[in-house]
Design a protein around this motif. Structure first.
Motif, PDB file in Angstrom:
ATOM      1  N   ILE A 225       5.075  33.745   1.603  1.00  0.00           N
ATOM      2  CA  ILE A 225       5.829  35.024   1.579  1.00  0.00           C
ATOM      3  C   ILE A 225       4.806  36.109   1.383  1.00  0.00           C
ATOM      4  N   VAL A 226       4.407  36.092   0.055  1.00  0.00           N
ATOM      5  CA  VAL A 226       3.565  37.086  -0.566  1.00  0.00           C
ATOM      6  C   VAL A 226       2.270  37.292  -0.166  1.00  0.00           C
ATOM      7  N   LEU A 227       1.594  36.110  -0.295  1.00  0.00           N
ATOM      8  CA  LEU A 227       0.001  36.205  -0.253  1.00  0.00           C
ATOM      9  C   LEU A 227      -0.522  36.412   1.236  1.00  0.00           C
ATOM     10  N   PRO A 228       0.157  35.685   2.182  1.00  0.00           N
ATOM     11  CA  PRO A 228      -0.384  36.177   3.381  1.00  0.00           C
ATOM     12  C   PRO A 228      -0.182  37.608   3.694  1.00  0.00           C
ATOM     13  N   GLN A 229       0.831  38.330   3.155  1.00  0.00           N
ATOM     14  CA  GLN A 229       0.990  39.647   3.571  1.00  0.00           C
ATOM     15  C   GLN A 229       0.148  40.301   2.606  1.00  0.00           C
ATOM     16  N   ALA A 230      -0.254  39.958   1.472  1.00  0.00           N
ATOM     17  CA  ALA A 230      -1.156  40.669   0.453  1.00  0.00           C
ATOM     18  C   ALA A 230      -2.662  40.544   1.323  1.00  0.00           C
ATOM     19  N   ARG A 232      -3.802  41.055   3.803  1.00  0.00           N
ATOM     20  CA  ARG A 232      -4.361  42.049   4.898  1.00  0.00           C
ATOM     21  C   ARG A 232      -4.722  43.116   3.918  1.00  0.00           C
ATOM     22  N   ALA A 233      -4.175  43.629   2.710  1.00  0.00           N
ATOM     23  CA  ALA A 233      -4.848  44.459   1.613  1.00  0.00           C
ATOM     24  C   ALA A 233      -6.005  43.928   0.854  1.00  0.00           C
ATOM     25  N   ILE A 234      -5.993  42.616   0.605  1.00  0.00           N
ATOM     26  CA  ILE A 234      -7.017  42.137  -0.086  1.00  0.00           C
ATOM     27  C   ILE A 234      -8.383  41.869   0.660  1.00  0.00           C
ATOM     28  N   LEU A 235      -8.505  41.455   1.945  1.00  0.00           N
ATOM     29  CA  LEU A 235      -9.519  41.252   2.704  1.00  0.00           C
ATOM     30  C   LEU A 235     -10.730  42.240   2.951  1.00  0.00           C
ATOM     31  N   PRO A 236     -10.339  43.489   3.202  1.00  0.00           N
ATOM     32  CA  PRO A 236     -11.374  44.224   3.385  1.00  0.00           C
ATOM     33  C   PRO A 236     -12.262  44.534   2.072  1.00  0.00           C
ATOM     34  N   THR A 237     -11.536  44.846   1.024  1.00  0.00           N
ATOM     35  CA  THR A 237     -12.083  45.098  -0.307  1.00  0.00           C
ATOM     36  C   THR A 237     -12.952  43.524  -0.895  1.00  0.00           C
ATOM     37  N   ALA A 238     -12.147  42.333  -0.512  1.00  0.00           N
ATOM     38  CA  ALA A 238     -12.863  41.347  -0.827  1.00  0.00           C
ATOM     39  C   ALA A 238     -14.197  40.950  -0.425  1.00  0.00           C
ATOM     40  N   PHE A 239     -14.229  41.398   1.151  1.00  0.00           N
ATOM     41  CA  PHE A 239     -15.630  40.972   1.831  1.00  0.00           C
ATOM     42  C   PHE A 239     -16.685  42.066   1.205  1.00  0.00           C
ATOM     43  N   LEU A 292     -21.238  37.228   7.570  1.00  0.00           N
ATOM     44  CA  LEU A 292     -20.158  37.627   6.914  1.00  0.00           C
ATOM     45  C   LEU A 292     -19.314  38.583   7.753  1.00  0.00           C
ATOM     46  N   SER A 293     -19.924  39.665   8.353  1.00  0.00           N
ATOM     47  CA  SER A 293     -19.057  40.541   8.682  1.00  0.00           C
ATOM     48  C   SER A 293     -18.098  39.747  10.026  1.00  0.00           C
ATOM     49  N   VAL A 294     -18.962  38.944  10.813  1.00  0.00           N
ATOM     50  CA  VAL A 294     -18.094  38.347  11.803  1.00  0.00           C
ATOM     51  C   VAL A 294     -17.050  37.633  11.372  1.00  0.00           C
ATOM     52  N   PHE A 295     -17.320  36.764  10.169  1.00  0.00           N
ATOM     53  CA  PHE A 295     -16.208  36.006   9.624  1.00  0.00           C
ATOM     54  C   PHE A 295     -15.015  37.131   9.211  1.00  0.00           C
ATOM     55  N   GLN A 296     -15.353  37.935   8.628  1.00  0.00           N
ATOM     56  CA  GLN A 296     -14.450  39.030   8.031  1.00  0.00           C
ATOM     57  C   GLN A 296     -13.452  39.490   9.247  1.00  0.00           C
ATOM     58  N   TYR A 297     -13.983  39.843  10.391  1.00  0.00           N
ATOM     59  CA  TYR A 297     -13.473  40.298  11.465  1.00  0.00           C
ATOM     60  C   TYR A 297     -12.382  39.375  11.967  1.00  0.00           C
ATOM     61  N   TYR A 298     -12.634  37.980  12.022  1.00  0.00           N
ATOM     62  CA  TYR A 298     -11.749  37.012  12.614  1.00  0.00           C
ATOM     63  C   TYR A 298     -10.717  36.703  11.651  1.00  0.00           C
ATOM     64  N   ILE A 299     -11.184  36.850  10.246  1.00  0.00           N
ATOM     65  CA  ILE A 299     -10.233  36.229   9.298  1.00  0.00           C
ATOM     66  C   ILE A 299      -9.153  37.336   8.888  1.00  0.00           C
ATOM     67  N   ARG A 301      -8.314  39.598  11.431  1.00  0.00           N
ATOM     68  CA  ARG A 301      -7.411  39.371  12.547  1.00  0.00           C
ATOM     69  C   ARG A 301      -6.552  38.310  12.561  1.00  0.00           C
ATOM     70  N   HIS A 302      -6.695  37.359  11.895  1.00  0.00           N
ATOM     71  CA  HIS A 302      -5.696  36.211  11.505  1.00  0.00           C
ATOM     72  C   HIS A 302      -4.640  36.773  10.813  1.00  0.00           C
ATOM     73  N   TYR A 303      -5.000  37.340   9.820  1.00  0.00           N
ATOM     74  CA  TYR A 303      -4.019  37.865   8.870  1.00  0.00           C
ATOM     75  C   TYR A 303      -3.202  38.765   9.504  1.00  0.00           C
ATOM     76  N   SER A 304      -3.385  39.544  10.636  1.00  0.00           N
ATOM     77  CA  SER A 304      -2.791  40.901  11.014  1.00  0.00           C
ATOM     78  C   SER A 304      -1.814  40.340  11.762  1.00  0.00           C
ATOM     79  N   ARG A 305      -1.400  38.839  11.946  1.00  0.00           N
ATOM     80  CA  ARG A 305      -0.437  38.829  12.798  1.00  0.00           C
ATOM     81  C   ARG A 305       0.895  39.102  12.441  1.00  0.00           C
ATOM     82  N   GLY A 306       1.691  39.655  13.176  1.00  0.00           N
ATOM     83  CA  GLY A 306       2.844  40.442  13.081  1.00  0.00           C
ATOM     84  C   GLY A 306       2.699  41.845  12.303  1.00  0.00           C
ATOM     85  N   ALA A 307       1.588  42.106  11.757  1.00  0.00           N
ATOM     86  CA  ALA A 307       1.679  43.450  11.320  1.00  0.00           C
ATOM     87  C   ALA A 307       1.287  44.301  12.292  1.00  0.00           C
ATOM     88  N   VAL A 308       0.611  44.041  13.263  1.00  0.00           N
ATOM     89  CA  VAL A 308       0.492  44.767  14.436  1.00  0.00           C
ATOM     90  C   VAL A 308       1.302  44.553  15.734  1.00  0.00           C
TER      91      VAL A 308
END
Lengths: 335, 269
Positions: A225-230, A232-239, A292-299, A301-308
């Motif tokens: 529940i929490v991590l998949p939603q988190a 979205r906020a973690i990924l841009p900074t993590a990359f 890495l940027s290509v990976f970032q884009y697709y990852i 996108r994967h985690y934005s399921r349901g958020a958009v």
């Protein structure tokens, strides 16, 4: 924008008098059929001017890169895939991958400690981040590498007794590679702990309550529940961090560890072709970051399921759509 | 109107709240509240904002720990275990098990946005009750059908309207076959025209033998669906009784003054 707006305003002025006044009553009753009219797309002349200006600038830069002999592209090409450079590249990737993964795993644990109810865990986690974020990475590296000076031997045993399972000379344990990984990992963990904690905090409290009310166990609550939603906020900074780490590995040159940057330095010290060889390293860093940027884009996108409401198209899908619609020019109206 | 449908299984969903106290910091939000909801009964709690209605509801499934008093469900203490003359606090795992018997529907739905409607409904039966995925899916579709959303099973919550989201949330709460359902202002976050589709689903549940405890501001609905209406103010139950008694003939001045403010627009048309 503004030019279009004024045009509309001007064209509206004469219309009521000319077109609307005489057939006003009839037109109101029978809706006019516009289906046979041709649609003329809005024109954007300033967009073309801007495009041309930018294109000119890009051409000028590209031209100078190509024609200025001092870039020594021949030398760049010669060294770009040289065995020693590729070896250095592999070392850089190895350091990035190991320290990145270990750093984020440790960071995740630190984040959970920081969010736990135990005051001791909270303060240990806080202190860790405080220390490793307050000292320069360079200093940390040198400290780890010189650990043998502080502690001659490292042993594993039961504290406060004489029981030792094994004992080893510090200098043999802490190689250049170990010091590099240790320094990069611990430093990375301190930063990623904060990133992950921020992500977890960004998830609405109601989500946890709903999960608890449904009897979902704590571990599952975090992972499902929490991590998949988190994320979205973690990924841009993590990359950002991982990309920073790719280039951050160049700092291990102080340990004379032959990763990409150190290798390039060794070569140009010998051949005196400083700029072309720095360019070799730069190009490789660009390549890694792009992948890495290509990976970032697709990852992401994967985690934005349901958020958009609707997932954005991938570049591939966009291209396909572009060609599909523009190939069929005669049927413009059907766009 | 009242559906005194005595459930066939006798002691299923009897809620007994005795002298419950709860403070947040220095403010005491529940000042010794006692309330009994019979199995299969429908209790509607009304009252002004900040009267402690929602907090009381949340103590029933131990989302809020009480500071004093106790709550039992079918005679079993919520959140504690009796051994000798002591009350032992239950561990997380046992509390979670108790909660599977109590469904809850939140004001803000709290659907999991990264899971589809069906995944939302089918998650808890698998991880909290150990049912098979296939069974949970099938049951999930049944429940979505029951709230009229079978065709939106694969939609994500953000692709649904507020009313549809709340109906999914109700289906999710039903998936664990709870004895008791708690509704925390289920229509407060909805646009007026979406309120009825949710209330209709709750109305249908009221006749199903599940015990319902509902906090709401919808007075017409409360009158319609409740066996017992409970009026709370300032952390206390001021008055309770049948809808007839409470709405038409309130005894306490505080109840009268509250209803004179909220009932006028709805009832004196």
């Amino acid at each position: 924008m503004s030019s279009a707006a004024t045009k509309v305003a001007q064209s509206q002025q004469p219309q009521p008098a000319a077109a609307e006044a005489p057939p006003a009553k009839d037109a109101a009753r029978v809706p006019k059929d516009y289906s046979s009219y041709r649609v003329v797309a809005a024109k954007h002349p300033w967009r073309w001017v801007g495009t041309a200006a930018v294109a000119l600038g890009v051409l000028a830069v590209a031209g100078s890169l190509a024609t200025n002999p001092r870039w020594e592209w021949g030398v760049v090409a010669q060294w770009f895939t040289a065995q020693s450079v590729v070896n250095g590249l592999v070392e850089t990737l190895k350091l990035t991958a190991i320290s990145g993964i270990l750093g984020f795993v440790l960071g995740f644990i630190l984040a959970l400690m920081r969010l736990s109810a135990s005051p001791l865990l909270v303060s240990v986690s806080w202190t860790f981040s405080w220390i490793f974020r307050s000292t320069p990475l360079l200093v940390q590296m040198l400290l780890w590498y010189n650990l043998g000076y502080l502690y001659e031997k490292i042993s594993l045993g039961i504290p406060f007794t004489d029981v030792r399972f094994f004992e080893v000379q510090t200098t043999t344990l802490i190689s250049q590679f170990a010091a590099a990984v240790l320094g990069l990992t611990l430093n990375q963990a301190a930063y990623s702990a904060e990133i992950i904690r921020g992500g977890i905090l960004s998830v609405d409290q109601g989500q946890l309550e709903a999960a608890a009310a449904l009897g979902i166990p704590a571990w599952r609550r975090s992972t499902r529940i929490v991590l998949p939603q988190a994320m979205r906020a973690i990924l841009p900074t993590a990359f950002n961090e991982i990309i920073g780490l790719v280039k951050g590995t160049s700092i291990v040159y102080v340990l004379a560890y032959s990763e990409l940057f150190y290798t390039v330095q060794v070569i140009y010290n010998r051949t005196q072709q400083v700029l072309p060889l720095l360019l070799v390293a730069t190009l490789w860093y660009i390549v890694i970051t792009s992948v890495l940027s290509v990976f970032q884009y697709y990852i992401e996108r994967h985690y934005s399921r349901g958020a958009v409401r609707n997932l954005p198209l991938t570049p591939l899908q966009k291209a396909r759509k572009f060609f599909a619609t523009h190939a069929a020019v005669p049927n413009r109206r059907n766009l | 109107m009242t559906n005194t449908l005595t459930a066939p299984t006798a002691a299923r969903g009897l809620v007994e709240i005795t002298g419950v106290r709860k403070s947040f910091g220095a403010t005491e939000v529940l000042k010794g509240v006692s309330l009994t909801v019979e199995p299969g009964g429908v209790a509607v709690i009304v009252g002004p904002s900040g009267s402690g209605k929602s907090t009381l509801l949340r103590t029933i499934n131990h989302l809020e720990k009480v500071d004093g008093g106790h709550i039992t469900i079918d005679g079993q203490l919520v959140g504690y275990e009796v051994r000798g003359d002591r009350l032992y606090e239950l561990r997380e795992k046992e509390i979670l098990k108790q909660r599977t018997g109590i469904g809850m529907v939140f004001q803000n739905f709290n659907l999991f946005p990264h899971l589809t409607a069906l995944e939302n409904v089918a998650e808890a039966p698998v991880v909290a009750q150990g049912r098979s995925k296939e069974e949970a899916r099938r049951r999930g579709l049944e429940l979505l059908d029951r709230v009229g959303l079978k065709d939106r099973a694969d939609a994500y919550p953000r692709q649904l309207s507020g009313g549809q989201q709340q109906r999914v949330a109700i289906a999710r709460a039903l998936a664990l076959d709870p004895k008791i359902l708690l509704f925390d202002e289920p229509t407060s976050a909805l646009d007026p025209e979406l309120v009825n589709e949710v209330l209709d689903v709750i109305r249908e549940l009221a006749t199903s033998g599940t015990t319902l405890v509902i906090v709401t501001h919808e007075m017409g609905f409360a009158r319609d669906v409740a066996d017992t209406v409970v009026f709370m103010d300032q952390g206390q139950i001021v008055e309770q009784g049948t809808p007839q008694q409470i709405f038409s003939n309130p005894q306490e001045p505080r109840t009268r003054s509250f209803f004179s403010k909220v009932l006028e627009p709805a009832f004196n048309i």
